[in-house]
Design a protein around this motif. Structure first.
Motif, PDB file in Angstrom:
ATOM      1  N   GLY A  14      66.604  16.604  46.704  1.00 31.05           N
ATOM      2  CA  GLY A  14      67.236  17.745  46.054  1.00 31.05           C
ATOM      3  C   GLY A  14      67.917  17.419  44.750  1.00 31.05           C
ATOM      4  N   ARG A  15      68.211  16.151  44.514  1.00 27.52           N
ATOM      5  CA  ARG A  15      68.850  15.768  43.247  1.00 27.52           C
ATOM      6  C   ARG A  15      67.835  15.190  42.258  1.00 27.52           C
ATOM      7  N   ALA A  16      66.543  15.284  42.590  1.00 33.37           N
ATOM      8  CA  ALA A  16      65.496  14.800  41.685  1.00 33.37           C
ATOM      9  C   ALA A  16      64.335  15.794  41.656  1.00 33.37           C
ATOM     10  N   LEU A  17      64.668  17.075  41.563  1.00 34.71           N
ATOM     11  CA  LEU A  17      63.636  18.102  41.667  1.00 34.71           C
ATOM     12  C   LEU A  17      62.643  18.092  40.502  1.00 34.71           C
ATOM     13  N   PRO A  18      63.072  17.945  39.249  1.00 37.76           N
ATOM     14  CA  PRO A  18      62.070  17.890  38.177  1.00 37.76           C
ATOM     15  C   PRO A  18      61.082  16.740  38.355  1.00 37.76           C
ATOM     16  N   ALA A  19      61.560  15.584  38.785  1.00 32.91           N
ATOM     17  CA  ALA A  19      60.658  14.461  39.044  1.00 32.91           C
ATOM     18  C   ALA A  19      59.692  14.800  40.160  1.00 32.91           C
ATOM     19  N   GLY A  20      60.211  15.409  41.222  1.00 31.65           N
ATOM     20  CA  GLY A  20      59.350  15.764  42.349  1.00 31.65           C
ATOM     21  C   GLY A  20      58.272  16.753  41.958  1.00 31.65           C
ATOM     22  N   VAL A  21      58.646  17.768  41.166  1.00 34.87           N
ATOM     23  CA  VAL A  21      57.670  18.774  40.740  1.00 34.87           C
ATOM     24  C   VAL A  21      56.621  18.147  39.831  1.00 34.87           C
ATOM     25  N   ALA A  22      57.050  17.350  38.852  1.00 33.31           N
ATOM     26  CA  ALA A  22      56.095  16.693  37.944  1.00 33.31           C
ATOM     27  C   ALA A  22      55.179  15.753  38.710  1.00 33.31           C
ATOM     28  N   ASN A  23      55.748  14.972  39.607  1.00 32.87           N
ATOM     29  CA  ASN A  23      54.944  14.002  40.341  1.00 32.87           C
ATOM     30  C   ASN A  23      53.971  14.671  41.302  1.00 32.87           C
ATOM     31  N   ALA A  24      54.426  15.719  41.981  1.00 36.83           N
ATOM     32  CA  ALA A  24      53.526  16.435  42.889  1.00 36.83           C
ATOM     33  C   ALA A  24      52.360  17.041  42.110  1.00 36.83           C
ATOM     34  N   GLY A  25      52.657  17.584  40.932  1.00 38.88           N
ATOM     35  CA  GLY A  25      51.594  18.119  40.089  1.00 38.88           C
ATOM     36  C   GLY A  25      50.601  17.052  39.672  1.00 38.88           C
ATOM     37  N   LEU A  26      51.116  15.876  39.326  1.00 35.10           N
ATOM     38  CA  LEU A  26      50.230  14.787  38.907  1.00 35.10           C
ATOM     39  C   LEU A  26      49.386  14.253  40.054  1.00 35.10           C
ATOM     40  N   ILE A  27      49.944  14.228  41.248  1.00 36.06           N
ATOM     41  CA  ILE A  27      49.147  13.808  42.406  1.00 36.06           C
ATOM     42  C   ILE A  27      47.976  14.764  42.599  1.00 36.06           C
ATOM     43  N   ASN A  28      48.260  16.066  42.563  1.00 37.59           N
ATOM     44  CA  ASN A  28      47.207  17.068  42.713  1.00 37.59           C
ATOM     45  C   ASN A  28      46.185  16.940  41.595  1.00 37.59           C
ATOM     46  N   PHE A  29      46.673  16.808  40.367  1.00 35.43           N
ATOM     47  CA  PHE A  29      45.797  16.673  39.209  1.00 35.43           C
ATOM     48  C   PHE A  29      44.902  15.437  39.327  1.00 35.43           C
ATOM     49  N   THR A  30      45.486  14.319  39.705  1.00 32.70           N
ATOM     50  CA  THR A  30      44.739  13.062  39.810  1.00 32.70           C
ATOM     51  C   THR A  30      43.632  13.165  40.852  1.00 32.70           C
ATOM     52  N   MET A  31      43.969  13.694  42.003  1.00 30.71           N
ATOM     53  CA  MET A  31      42.976  13.771  43.075  1.00 30.71           C
ATOM     54  C   MET A  31      41.883  14.787  42.746  1.00 30.71           C
ATOM     55  N   GLY A  32      42.269  15.920  42.148  1.00 28.87           N
ATOM     56  CA  GLY A  32      41.274  16.920  41.774  1.00 28.87           C
ATOM     57  C   GLY A  32      40.365  16.446  40.654  1.00 28.87           C
ATOM     58  N   LEU A  33      40.951  15.780  39.649  1.00 30.31           N
ATOM     59  CA  LEU A  33      40.151  15.291  38.532  1.00 30.31           C
ATOM     60  C   LEU A  33      39.154  14.234  39.001  1.00 30.31           C
ATOM     61  N   ALA A  34      39.563  13.425  39.954  1.00 33.54           N
ATOM     62  CA  ALA A  34      38.658  12.399  40.480  1.00 33.54           C
ATOM     63  C   ALA A  34      37.412  13.025  41.087  1.00 33.54           C
ATOM     64  N   GLN A  35      37.570  14.147  41.768  1.00 35.23           N
ATOM     65  CA  GLN A  35      36.413  14.813  42.360  1.00 35.23           C
ATOM     66  C   GLN A  35      35.449  15.290  41.280  1.00 35.23           C
ATOM     67  N   GLU A  36      36.002  15.786  40.191  1.00 33.37           N
ATOM     68  CA  GLU A  36      35.176  16.320  39.115  1.00 33.37           C
ATOM     69  C   GLU A  36      34.470  15.224  38.324  1.00 33.37           C
ATOM     70  N   GLU A  37      35.145  14.108  38.112  1.00 31.34           N
ATOM     71  CA  GLU A  37      34.619  13.091  37.207  1.00 31.34           C
ATOM     72  C   GLU A  37      33.770  12.027  37.889  1.00 31.34           C
ATOM     73  N   ALA A  38      33.736  12.012  39.204  1.00 26.54           N
ATOM     74  CA  ALA A  38      32.955  10.991  39.907  1.00 26.54           C
ATOM     75  C   ALA A  38      31.490  11.028  39.500  1.00 26.54           C
ATOM     76  N   ARG A  39      30.968  12.207  39.244  1.00 28.59           N
ATOM     77  CA  ARG A  39      29.549  12.336  38.873  1.00 28.59           C
ATOM     78  C   ARG A  39      29.228  11.635  37.548  1.00 28.59           C
ATOM     79  N   TYR A  40      30.284  11.402  36.744  1.00 31.05           N
ATOM     80  CA  TYR A  40      30.093  10.742  35.458  1.00 31.05           C
ATOM     81  C   TYR A  40      30.434   9.248  35.521  1.00 31.05           C
ATOM     82  N   GLY A  41      30.664   8.745  36.718  1.00 30.50           N
ATOM     83  CA  GLY A  41      31.002   7.339  36.868  1.00 30.50           C
ATOM     84  C   GLY A  41      32.429   7.001  36.467  1.00 30.50           C
TER      85      GLY A  41
END
Length: 262
Positions: free
Chosen positions: A152-179
């Motif tokens: 609760g005292r690090a909410l901006p970090a938590g929101v940014a990091n959670a977004g990056l986790i989602n972004f990283t995992m989703g982008l990996a699915q998209e880019e795997a076809r390109y090696g």
């Protein structure tokens, strides 16, 4: 162990200090041709000299504020012109404000998300077409354990990091076809200047001395201490290497056991 990094071109954002600098050193030690990017030229050049003294490889340096899209475009163009391509991108940028939720201003939230979340996204967006044209590549985003371990005292970090986790995992699915492999690393407390700022914020919120706030913070880590930047960098270097060629779309916790749950 030969990691297969000799001659690879690696761009490390946030490469002048902390985890980014340690990752740049690790990659250069394995023979990669490294480009460092950060906002302060003097600190960048000092980091480049230290890496050259240690490895014999002199990194190229680029002044870049990743909150500015035009800076990111110029940085990537500069790396292409100087080094001929980009095989590896390590995103190690961004810090987020801490404190009680109702004390955080609109600008606190905007600043926290502008560099960490959007800055890393911008860098990926600029580099990916080059990696696709090259036939592959690796992106490693340095995120943070608050994306999985909210506070609760690090909410901006938590929101940014959670977004990056989602972004990283989703982008990996998209880019795997390109090696292209896309991965994340989630550190917990690391011995950097940012950690001292965290301790100072915690001390202010709790009304205790900074030393006591630090002890309480590190008590959340089962191994009982903060990581050295090199311990995070070793994992980044491995993930960027040929030895990790079948790993993508995952986020590795390097946190001394601080993240609980599945």
């Amino acid at each position: 162990m030969n990691l297969g990094l000799d001659g690879k071109v690696a761009l490390v954002t946030g490469g002048s200090r902390g985890i980014g600098r340690a990752a740049a050193l690790g990659l250069a030690s394995e023979g990669a041709r490294v480009a460092l990017a950060a906002r302060e030229r003097a600190v960048l050049e000092e980091a480049a000299r230290a890496i050259e003294a240690s490895t014999g490889h002199c990194p190229a340096v680029f002044v870049c504020d990743c909150t500015r899209p035009s800076d990111v475009v110029a940085m990537v163009r500069g790396v292409m012109e100087r080094l001929g391509g980009i095989d590896i991108l390590v995103n190690s940028i961004g810090a987020a404000k801490g404190g009680n939720f109702l004390e955080l201003s609109e600008s606190d939230w905007e600043e926290s998300l502008a560099l960490k979340l959007l800055g890393q996204i911008r860098c990926c967006r600029e580099v990916l077409p080059l990696m696709r044209a090259r036939g592959g590549g690796v992106i490693v985003n340095v995120i943070g354990h608050r994306g999985k371990q909210p506070d609760g005292r690090a909410l901006p970090a938590g929101v940014a990091n959670a977004g990056l986790i989602n972004f990283t995992m989703g982008l990996a699915q998209e880019e795997a076809r390109y090696g292209i492999r896309v991965l994340g690393v989630n550190p917990a407390p690391v011995q950097t200047r940012r950690l001292q700022a965290v301790f100072e914020t915690e001390a202010r919120v709790l009304g205790v001395p900074v030393e006591e706030a630090g002890r309480r913070w590190l008590a959340q880590v089962p191994l009982g201490r903060a990581a050295r930047p090199e311990e995070i960098a070793d994992v980044i270097t491995f993930l960027a290497s040929d030895r990790a060629s079948f790993i993508t779309g995952t986020v590795v916790h390097v946190d001394g056991g601080a993240t609980r749950g599945i």
